[in-house]
Design a protein around this motif. Structure first.
Motif, PDB file in Angstrom:
ATOM      1  N   CYS A   1       0.831  -1.203   0.000  1.00 17.73           N
ATOM      2  CA  CYS A   1       0.000   0.000   0.000  1.00 17.73           C
ATOM      3  C   CYS A   1       0.870   1.260   0.000  1.00 17.73           C
ATOM      4  O   CYS A   1       0.518   2.277  -0.612  1.00 17.73           O
ATOM      5  CB  CYS A   1      -0.937   0.000   1.203  1.00 17.73           C
ATOM      6  N   CYS A   2       1.989   1.184   0.689  1.00 14.79           N
ATOM      7  CA  CYS A   2       2.843   2.349   0.716  1.00 14.79           C
ATOM      8  C   CYS A   2       3.545   2.549  -0.624  1.00 14.79           C
ATOM      9  O   CYS A   2       3.755   3.671  -1.077  1.00 14.79           O
ATOM     10  CB  CYS A   2       3.882   2.214   1.828  1.00 14.79           C
TER      11      CYS A   2
ATOM     12  N   VAL B   1     -14.210   2.106  -0.844  1.00 15.89           N
ATOM     13  CA  VAL B   1     -15.083   1.219  -0.090  1.00 15.89           C
ATOM     14  C   VAL B   1     -16.020   0.474  -1.026  1.00 15.89           C
ATOM     15  O   VAL B   1     -16.310  -0.703  -0.845  1.00 15.89           O
ATOM     16  CB  VAL B   1     -15.889   2.013   0.958  1.00 15.89           C
TER      17      VAL B   1
ATOM     18  N   VAL C   1      -8.539  -0.661   2.689  1.00 14.47           N
ATOM     19  CA  VAL C   1      -9.461   0.483   2.712  1.00 14.47           C
ATOM     20  C   VAL C   1      -8.831   1.647   3.467  1.00 14.47           C
ATOM     21  O   VAL C   1      -8.900   2.807   3.039  1.00 14.47           O
ATOM     22  CB  VAL C   1     -10.804   0.069   3.342  1.00 14.47           C
ATOM     23  N   ALA C   2      -8.170   1.321   4.584  1.00  9.37           N
ATOM     24  CA  ALA C   2      -7.529   2.377   5.363  1.00  9.37           C
ATOM     25  C   ALA C   2      -6.454   3.070   4.533  1.00  9.37           C
ATOM     26  O   ALA C   2      -6.238   4.278   4.654  1.00  9.37           O
ATOM     27  CB  ALA C   2      -6.929   1.787   6.639  1.00  9.37           C
ATOM     28  N   ALA C   3      -5.802   2.282   3.660  1.00  5.54           N
ATOM     29  CA  ALA C   3      -4.709   2.846   2.865  1.00  5.54           C
ATOM     30  C   ALA C   3      -5.226   3.661   1.689  1.00  5.54           C
ATOM     31  O   ALA C   3      -4.449   4.319   1.002  1.00  5.54           O
ATOM     32  CB  ALA C   3      -3.811   1.719   2.373  1.00  5.54           C
ATOM     33  N   GLY C   4      -6.515   3.596   1.404  1.00 10.84           N
ATOM     34  CA  GLY C   4      -7.020   4.450   0.349  1.00 10.84           C
ATOM     35  C   GLY C   4      -7.876   3.759  -0.690  1.00 10.84           C
ATOM     36  O   GLY C   4      -8.412   4.413  -1.584  1.00 10.84           O
ATOM     37  N   CYS C   5      -8.048   2.460  -0.597  1.00 12.44           N
ATOM     38  CA  CYS C   5      -8.913   1.795  -1.573  1.00 12.44           C
ATOM     39  C   CYS C   5     -10.339   2.264  -1.387  1.00 12.44           C
ATOM     40  O   CYS C   5     -10.740   2.665  -0.293  1.00 12.44           O
ATOM     41  CB  CYS C   5      -8.843   0.285  -1.388  1.00 12.44           C
TER      42      CYS C   5
ATOM     43  N   ILE D   1      -9.421  -4.456   5.620  1.00  9.23           N
ATOM     44  CA  ILE D   1      -9.408  -3.254   6.465  1.00  9.23           C
ATOM     45  C   ILE D   1      -8.183  -2.412   6.145  1.00  9.23           C
ATOM     46  O   ILE D   1      -8.265  -1.181   5.977  1.00  9.23           O
ATOM     47  CB  ILE D   1      -9.421  -3.649   7.963  1.00  9.23           C
TER      48      ILE D   1
ATOM     49  N   SER E   1       0.681   3.842  -3.291  1.00  8.95           N
ATOM     50  CA  SER E   1      -0.375   4.676  -2.732  1.00  8.95           C
ATOM     51  C   SER E   1      -1.081   5.495  -3.807  1.00  8.95           C
ATOM     52  O   SER E   1      -2.280   5.757  -3.713  1.00  8.95           O
ATOM     53  CB  SER E   1       0.198   5.599  -1.666  1.00  8.95           C
ATOM     54  N   THR E   2      -0.347   5.835  -4.855  1.00 10.11           N
ATOM     55  CA  THR E   2      -0.971   6.687  -5.887  1.00 10.11           C
ATOM     56  C   THR E   2      -2.016   5.933  -6.667  1.00 10.11           C
ATOM     57  O   THR E   2      -2.947   6.490  -7.224  1.00 10.11           O
ATOM     58  CB  THR E   2       0.074   7.209  -6.878  1.00 10.11           C
TER      59      THR E   2
END
Lengths: 399, 639
Positions: A133-134, A187, A181-185, A178, A137-138
């Motif tokens: 995810c890091c 919902v 989604v927290a990383a930006g996907c 989780i 991220s884009t």
């Protein structure tokens, strides 16, 4: 100064002590091997593993988490972690290494060490997911590169686990989602695929009779009290036993052959039977303390003074640490929740242990290692804060 | 320049949300625990299964002792041998396989049953082949009893063997060391040591033990975990019951009665020996002889199985007392002043006496005018009928029948006691009045007769009969309550008159050379059993004799009833039942250490004539009331 990391260490050690006490208590039997002595308890397998787990906690606290994540090439830990996770799952099916317990191939026996294959994936996947995810991220909001690819990797691993251990697979998958989604996907990407997941879940249940039976036993255990309903009924009987005050430490009756898996998955029922509501609430309080302290680490903010003089609260941890912390805390929290829901007959029976309490040496060690990483994050944040304040004249502490 | 990172605020927000949710849900589970603890589902209790086991500790049933402490019934611990053929087979084969693996040469047998039966055959008195057959026949079974009652040496042998799948189990065994003496009186227990008949049944409450119980918490494999302080109820053995019976007198009575019953080819016989002072029943026996033609009044199927299970006819079956009833009428009439002992009565010289309502009363011999005492001594029906006519119905029913306890159970303490047969007041006719005066048209039980006769042995009172000595009486049994029924002088006069019955009356064959007895014989016709028509058999009798001795201080009352003796061998109570009473009296009083009191001159005479005179030798035989067809017609008229 007492920090959140100290709280994590305290809660973890307390849970390990509870684990040692109740694993020993629950494994008492009438015609067991000799008398139970203090020396015997102190040198018991559970005690030794608890000490090893405490060492793992300390070791984890020393890991430079962010630096590890930034290693490249052959030193990049992510491919290794994923590889070991997959290997762990595959080895459970290899004769001679894989070990059958209660009719399921979930265990690996390497010499004297035995552990569940899924343990590796349970702690490895959050690391890999945080790393992914890091790095991407884009693209997090894109469907294919941001959502579908990591999901596919996680799913592949989880399906491998689900064949033998649906509960753990669901746990790992839930944590992965989780984190994503927290990383930006988005919902709605998750929501869109939910029906597929549910269909697969139901298919896996229907495909094996014992899972159907567990559902039936959950719905009406009294239909077949000596058969499929036995475990649920005995667990409820244990919890209800002894009333609010409990029967007293060591005085469980259910542990003498009536409640199966009293030292492992159903240890919480024995805790309720022996120490009553107070003990039951105490264990829950320790988990809540653990989650609270974890939140203090992951959610910690730093007061920044921007060049234009505006003050802003910014997270103290790197996004990678935050995501990894979330994964670890969600895994432990959900695992505890599912286990207790099963034991109290709020959910159908699954093979999920109570983290840090249910008997299981390697499980304790890996969990402690993961929790150690949270302490490491806290230590790093602390030293960073001190370093920032250092120009004002306070010498930076070492370590 | 580091790579672009995820929005850490978003990560932080999601982390917070997830952790709060998980933490909240975890906290809520405490409520579920509280719910299960406070309000467990109602089905839980019944489906959880038991956590306790109970073991029973057997306690012995109390003993039954005779009055001197001789053991009539006792309980011992026995052992039975059982086997678990399925386990023998399984363990045997495991052993054989292990043996094969070690050294195939050393394996002798490959049949576990054969091994076990061979070893057992050495230890118990049962051939190995028979054991083998039993085991093979029930190879799948988990429990078969091989021997229901192991002797001590067998038990030792089996224990020494220590075979797997073979065990012994304790059980209680009831023993009757002196059986069959008194066995009908003592009774029997069933296999669970519960009284079925006799004193075993009637004294169940005292004899029955309380089985001990130990309840303990157990693990799933039934190992004991914990025993609560109040979980142990110790076994309480049953209390011993001491009977009033004296085993020696019982043996004398049974032996002598059995001899008479077979000697006279009788259908049965009954005997009761009572201590008139205390009411203690010293002996009681009832013999039934399965003789062709003997019609039992009531069938008794239990008795056919085991004599000890049947009814004891001494308390359950009434008989017609005949002349043995006359002393009671005689004494009452004397007391009431109807006749003095010396009053002369115009009894007929020849031919029957006709009552006012025309009933013909026959005597065997006709003596003409005699005094009232002679009426009893010679057992004159005519004289008794006269007295009966002069008594009111109330006097006969109340002062004779009721007062002496006829028609009332004695409460002696045996199962199924009957109250006898007394004509109801509304059917009591003049006919009845004269019949009862001679001991007919009335049914009494042997115990009633023995109790009533006690009045002549004492100051005129009758004791309450008992079969069980009171627990507190050590050595000197306290006297039970007595009921005065006669003034003492009248009792003594009657006693003297009845001594003459033996010396010069109908009881001469019962005379003892040792003791001065007083008594009365009786011979009544046997009533036809139900379904065989009304009335009496013309030539079948019930012969009885009741007596007390010694004369001055009577110690015993003996009553003997012989049912349906063979008429060809004799039927008069004085000659059939009399000698039984005399012999039992002689032997018993001698055993009790009572000094002989027979007068010397009489003693010589009795020894000279011989005690067992032939049936037709002595002239004055007693009278029998013949109920023939004439009488039946007259009865109709009277009614």
């Amino acid at each position: 100064m007492l920090r959140a990391g100290h709280g994590i260490a305290l809660a973890t050690l307390c849970l390990l002590v509870v684990g040692v006490i109740f694993v020993n208590s629950a494994s008492l039997s009438v015609h067991g091997s000799g008398t139970t002595t203090l020396h015997g308890l102190l040198t018991s397998r559970a005690t030794i593993f608890a000490v090893l787990a405490a060492l793992c906690l300390a070791a984890g606290a020393l890991v430079p988490v962010d630096r590890l994540a930034n290693l490249r090439g052959a030193l990049n830990p992510v491919p290794w972690i994923l590889g070991i996770s997959v290997l762990g799952i595959l080895l459970t099916h290899v004769p001679g290494v894989g070990k059958e317990v209660n009719g399921a191939h979930r265990w690996i026996a390497l010499g004297p060490i035995t552990f569940q294959g899924s343990e590796l994936a349970k702690w490895g996947l959050p690391f890999a997911m945080a790393w992914w995810c890091c790095r991407n991220s884009t693209r997090a909001r894109e469907f294919w590169r941001g959502f579908a690819f990591p999901l596919a990797v996680a799913s592949a691993i989880c399906v491998g686990i689900a064949i033998e251990d649906l509960g753990t697979a669901v746990l790992i998958m839930a944590v992965a989602l989780i984190m994503m989604v927290a990383a930006g996907c988005r919902v709605w990407h998750v929501a869109m695929l939910a029906p597929v997941g549910i269909v697969g879940f139901v298919a896996l249940i229907v495909a094996s009779p014992y899972r159907v039976n567990r559902i039936l036993a959950y719905l009406d255990p009294y239909q077949d009290p000596q058969g499929i309903g036995y475990h649920v009924i005995q667990s409820m009987g244990a919890i209800g036993g002894g009333g609010l005050a409990g029967r007293g430490l060591g005085n469980s009756i259910q542990k003498f052959g009536y409640l199966p898996e009293g030292t492992t998955d159903f240890i919480y029922a024995i805790i309720c039977e022996e120490t009553g509501l107070l003990g039951a609430a105490g264990v829950i309080a320790l988990y809540v303390l653990l989650l609270w302290c974890g939140w203090m680490v992951v959610g910690a903010t730093r007061r920044d003074v921007s060049p234009d003089g505006m003050r802003a609260e910014t997270p103290a941890l790197t996004p990678f640490s935050q995501l990894l912390g979330l994964g670890i805390l969600a895994t432990i929290g959900l695992q505890a929740l599912i286990n207790i829901a099963v034991v109290t007959a709020l959910a159908p029976t699954k093979g999920i242990a109570l983290p840090l309490v249910s008997r299981g040496g390697t499980g304790w060690m890996l969990t402690c290692l993961a929790l150690g990483l949270l302490i490491a994050m806290d230590r790093r944040a602390a030293s960073a804060a001190v370093a920032e304040r250092a120009p004002e004249g306070v010498p930076a502490p070492q370590g | 320049m580091p790579a672009p990172m995820p929005d850490s605020r978003r990560v932080r927000a999601w982390t917070g949300g997830v952790l709060i949710c998980v933490g909240a849900l975890l906290s809520l589970t405490v409520l579920r625990v509280a719910h299960l603890k406070l309000l467990p589902p109602p089905e839980l209790d019944s489906t959880l299964g038991s956590r306790t086991s109970t073991t029973r500790e057997l306690a012995s049933r109390g003993r039954i002792l005779d009055r001197r402490g001789r053991v009539l019934a006792t309980t011992t611990v026995g052992h039975k041998l059982f086997a678990d053929p399925a386990l023998i087979w399984e363990r045997g084969w495991t052993r054989i396989r292990e043996g094969m693996a070690r050294d195939p040469e050393a394996v002798v047998s490959t049949d576990p049953f054969q091994e076990v039966s061979g070893a057992l055959g050495q230890a118990i008195d049962m051939p190995a082949g028979a054991i083998l057959e039993r085991l093979r026949g029930k190879a799948e079974s988990r429990y078969i009893v091989l021997d229901a009652d192991l002797s001590d040496h067998e038990l030792d042998g089996v224990r020494t063997l220590g075979l797997e799948g073979v065990g012994t189990e304790q059980k209680l065994v009831r023993h009757y060391p002196h059986a069959p003496i008194g066995s009908q009186l003592v009774g029997r227990t069933n296999i669970d040591q519960q009284g079925l008949s006799g004193m075993e049944l009637m004294q169940e409450r005292a004899l029955a033990p309380a089985t001990g119980k130990l309840t303990f918490l157990r693990d799933a494999r039934r190992n004991a975990l914990h025993i609560d302080d109040d979980a142990y109820v110790p076994p309480r053995p049953g209390q011993d019951v001491r009977l009033t019976i004296d085993l020696v007198i019982q043996e004398i009575a049974e032996r002598r009665l059995a001899k008479a019953v077979s000697q006279y080819n009788a259908g049965g016989g009954r005997i009761v020996v009572v201590d008139p002072q205390t009411g203690d029943v010293l002996a009681m026996a009832d013999i039934l002889r399965r003789r062709s033609g003997w019609a039992e009044v009531t069938e008794d199927k239990d008795r056919a199985k085991d004599p000890a299970l049947g009814r004891n006819r001494c308390v359950t079956d009434a008989y017609e007392p005949g002349s043995t009833f006359k002393p009671f009428v005689w004494a009452t009439a004397t007391e009431l002043g109807i006749y003095d002992p010396s009053t002369r009565l115009p009894t007929p010289k020849d031919g029957p006496y006709r009552t006012a309502f025309g009933r013909a009363i026959r005597d065997v011999h006709y003596y003409g005018t005699v005094d009232w005492t002679t009426v009893l001594v010679k057992s004159l029906n005519s004289g008794m009928a006269m007295a009966g006519e002069r008594m009111s119905v109330d006097q006969m029913r109340g002062a004779v029948v009721d007062r002496f306890g006829f028609g009332h159970r004695t409460g002696v303490g045996l199962p199924g006691e009957e109250e006898g047969l007394i004509t109801p007041a509304d059917k009591w006719t003049k006919w009845t009045q004269t019949s009862v005066a001679m001991g007919h048209e009335i049914g009494v039980t042997p115990v009633q007769m023995a109790r009533a006769f006690s009045a002549f042995c004492t100051d005129g009172s009758i004791p309450a009969l008992r079969l069980v000595l009171p627990q507190d009486s050590e050595g000197s049994p306290s006297s039970p309550p007595r009921t005065p029924v006669l003034p003492e002088p009248v009792a003594l006069v009657a006693r003297e008159a009845m001594e003459r019955v033996l010396s010069e009356g109908t009881g001469r064959k019962a005379q003892s050379a040792t003791y001065r007895m007083f008594g009365k014989s009786g011979t009544a016709q046997l009533p036809k059993p139900k379904g065989q028509g009304r009335g009496y058999y013309e030539d079948r009798y019930v012969s009885s004799f009741v007596a007390g001795a010694p004369l001055q201080n009577p110690r015993l009352v003996v009553l003997c009833v012989i049912d349906d003796p063979d008429r060809r061998k004799g039927h008069f109570g004085g000659s059939i039942a009399g000698p039984v009473v005399r012999d039992v009296m002689d032997e018993s009083l001698n055993y009790l250490g009572v000094k002989p009191d027979q007068l010397e001159e009489r003693r010589k005479g009795i020894l000279a004539t011989g005690q067992d005179l032939p049936e037709n030798a002595a002239a004055p035989v007693e009278t029998v009331l013949m109920l023939n067809e004439d009488d039946a017609a007259a009865e109709e008229v009277a009614r």
